[in-house]
Design a protein around this motif. Structure first.
Motif, short mmCIF file in Angstrom:
data_model
loop_
_atom_site.label_atom_id
_atom_site.label_comp_id
_atom_site.label_asym_id
_atom_site.label_seq_id
_atom_site.Cartn_x
_atom_site.Cartn_y
_atom_site.Cartn_z
N ARG A 1 -9.19 5.96 7.15
CA ARG A 1 -10.22 6.73 7.80
C ARG A 1 -10.05 8.55 7.68
O ARG A 1 -11.19 9.03 7.32
N GLY A 2 -8.74 8.64 7.32
CA GLY A 2 -8.64 9.83 7.23
C GLY A 2 -7.57 10.15 5.92
O GLY A 2 -6.87 11.24 5.89
N ASP A 3 -7.31 9.12 5.09
CA ASP A 3 -6.62 9.31 3.97
C ASP A 3 -7.24 8.57 2.85
O ASP A 3 -7.37 7.49 2.62
N LYS A 4 -7.92 9.57 1.92
CA LYS A 4 -8.66 8.83 0.62
C LYS A 4 -7.80 8.24 -0.23
O LYS A 4 -8.66 7.08 -0.58
N LYS A 5 -6.64 8.55 -0.48
CA LYS A 5 -5.94 7.57 -1.21
C LYS A 5 -5.62 6.18 -0.67
O LYS A 5 -5.83 5.22 -1.35
N LEU A 6 -5.69 6.06 0.56
CA LEU A 6 -5.46 4.75 1.21
C LEU A 6 -6.61 4.01 1.13
O LEU A 6 -6.82 2.94 0.81
N ALA A 7 -7.68 4.77 1.47
CA ALA A 7 -9.21 4.24 1.40
C ALA A 7 -9.44 3.71 0.01
O ALA A 7 -10.07 2.64 0.09
N ASP A 8 -9.11 4.34 -1.26
CA ASP A 8 -9.41 3.84 -2.42
C ASP A 8 -8.49 2.69 -2.86
O ASP A 8 -8.91 1.72 -3.37
N ALA A 9 -7.28 2.47 -2.17
CA ALA A 9 -6.54 1.51 -2.45
C ALA A 9 -6.91 0.34 -1.64
O ALA A 9 -7.04 -0.95 -2.27
N TYR A 10 -7.57 0.48 -0.49
CA TYR A 10 -8.04 -0.50 0.10
C TYR A 10 -9.40 -1.15 -0.41
O TYR A 10 -9.42 -2.40 -0.62
N ARG A 11 -10.20 -0.25 -1.03
CA ARG A 11 -11.36 -0.69 -1.86
C ARG A 11 -10.79 -1.55 -2.74
O ARG A 11 -11.44 -2.64 -3.32
N PHE B 1 0.83 -1.21 -0.09
CA PHE B 1 -0.08 0.10 0.06
C PHE B 1 0.96 1.10 -0.12
O PHE B 1 0.52 2.32 0.36
N ASP B 2 1.92 0.98 -0.26
CA ASP B 2 3.19 2.31 -0.41
C ASP B 2 3.26 2.92 0.97
O ASP B 2 3.47 3.99 0.99
N VAL B 3 3.09 2.33 1.98
CA VAL B 3 3.22 2.57 3.28
C VAL B 3 4.45 2.01 3.69
O VAL B 3 4.82 0.81 4.09
N ALA B 4 5.66 2.64 4.20
CA ALA B 4 7.02 2.18 4.75
C ALA B 4 7.00 2.39 6.11
O ALA B 4 6.87 3.57 6.79
N PRO B 5 7.26 1.18 6.99
CA PRO B 5 6.63 1.20 8.34
C PRO B 5 8.42 1.54 9.12
O PRO B 5 9.19 1.51 8.53
N HIS B 6 8.05 2.14 10.29
CA HIS B 6 9.39 1.91 11.23
C HIS B 6 9.20 0.42 11.64
O HIS B 6 8.12 -0.14 12.15
N VAL B 7 10.25 -0.15 11.69
CA VAL B 7 10.39 -1.76 12.07
C VAL B 7 11.70 -1.85 12.97
O VAL B 7 12.74 -1.20 13.13
N GLU B 8 11.34 -2.54 14.01
CA GLU B 8 12.40 -2.57 15.33
C GLU B 8 12.08 -3.65 16.16
O GLU B 8 11.07 -3.93 16.53
N VAL B 9 13.18 -4.60 16.47
CA VAL B 9 12.95 -5.59 17.50
C VAL B 9 13.26 -5.03 19.05
O VAL B 9 14.19 -4.02 19.21
#
Ligand code: RP5
Length: 168
Positions: A135-145, A29-37
């Motif tokens: 819920r607050g990001d139309k681009k992500l909402a469309d991608a999820y649909r 979804f073009d979301v780059a998370p912070h990743v940590e052990v």
């Protein structure tokens, strides 16, 4: 680079083979998370520091995974007002049942949204985090649909293939 909106933390580097699925699903979804052990039991000070600072660092949702006695999601939730999604991992001798109970059975007043055990949970945690951000990001909402529509189309294709097979 902009701040990560989702953080994915897990108890050990040995969890990475499963948690990689979570990170891949977020990246789809073009979301780059912070990743940590980090570990509630082995590095509790880092867990507290991370959770206390997460909101001011721009994080909006935290995904926390661990196997065996999974205190990580609850410990993170104790130090933040952000929503926390817990993934019980299945590395222990009770095949994840112990991690499931320790993740899901939070006391009232301290919610952790617990997803299914192991790899399915890793995928679902990513999807749930995307749904929250959407819920607050139309681009992500469309991608999820669009993701859901493609998933349904794949099921229909598989059904058609099965119908063709059992007809012949
Ligand atoms: C948990 O203990 C970790 O999340 C991992 O699933 C499990 C075993 O950790 P290692 O001994 O492999 O570091 O805290």
């Amino acid at each position: 680079m902009s701040a990560a909106r989702i953080a994915v933390v897990f108890g050990s580097d040995s969890d990475w083979p499963v948690m990689e699925g979570c990170v891949k699903q977020l990246r789809a979804f073009d979301v780059a998370p912070h990743v940590e052990v980090m570990s509630a039991h082995r590095s509790p000070d880092r867990v507290a520091e991370f959770a206390r600072d997460a909101e001011k660092n721009g994080v909006e949702v935290i995904i926390a995974a661990a196997g065996m006695s999974n205190a990580l999601a609850g410990a993170v939730a104790a130090h933040t007002c952000l929503p926390v999604i817990g993934i019980p991992l299945d590395g222990g001798s009770l095949k994840g049942f112990e991690a499931l109970l320790s993740t899901v059975q939070m006391p009232p007043g301290m919610p952790v949204a617990t997803v299914s055990v192991g790899a399915a949970g890793a995928t679902n945690a990513a999807l749930l985090a995307i749904q929250i951000l959407a819920r607050g990001d139309k681009k992500l909402a469309d991608a999820y649909r669009s993701f859901k529509a493609k998933q349904a189309a794949r099921v229909a294709e598989k059904n058609q293939a099965l119908q063709d097979k059992i007809k012949s």
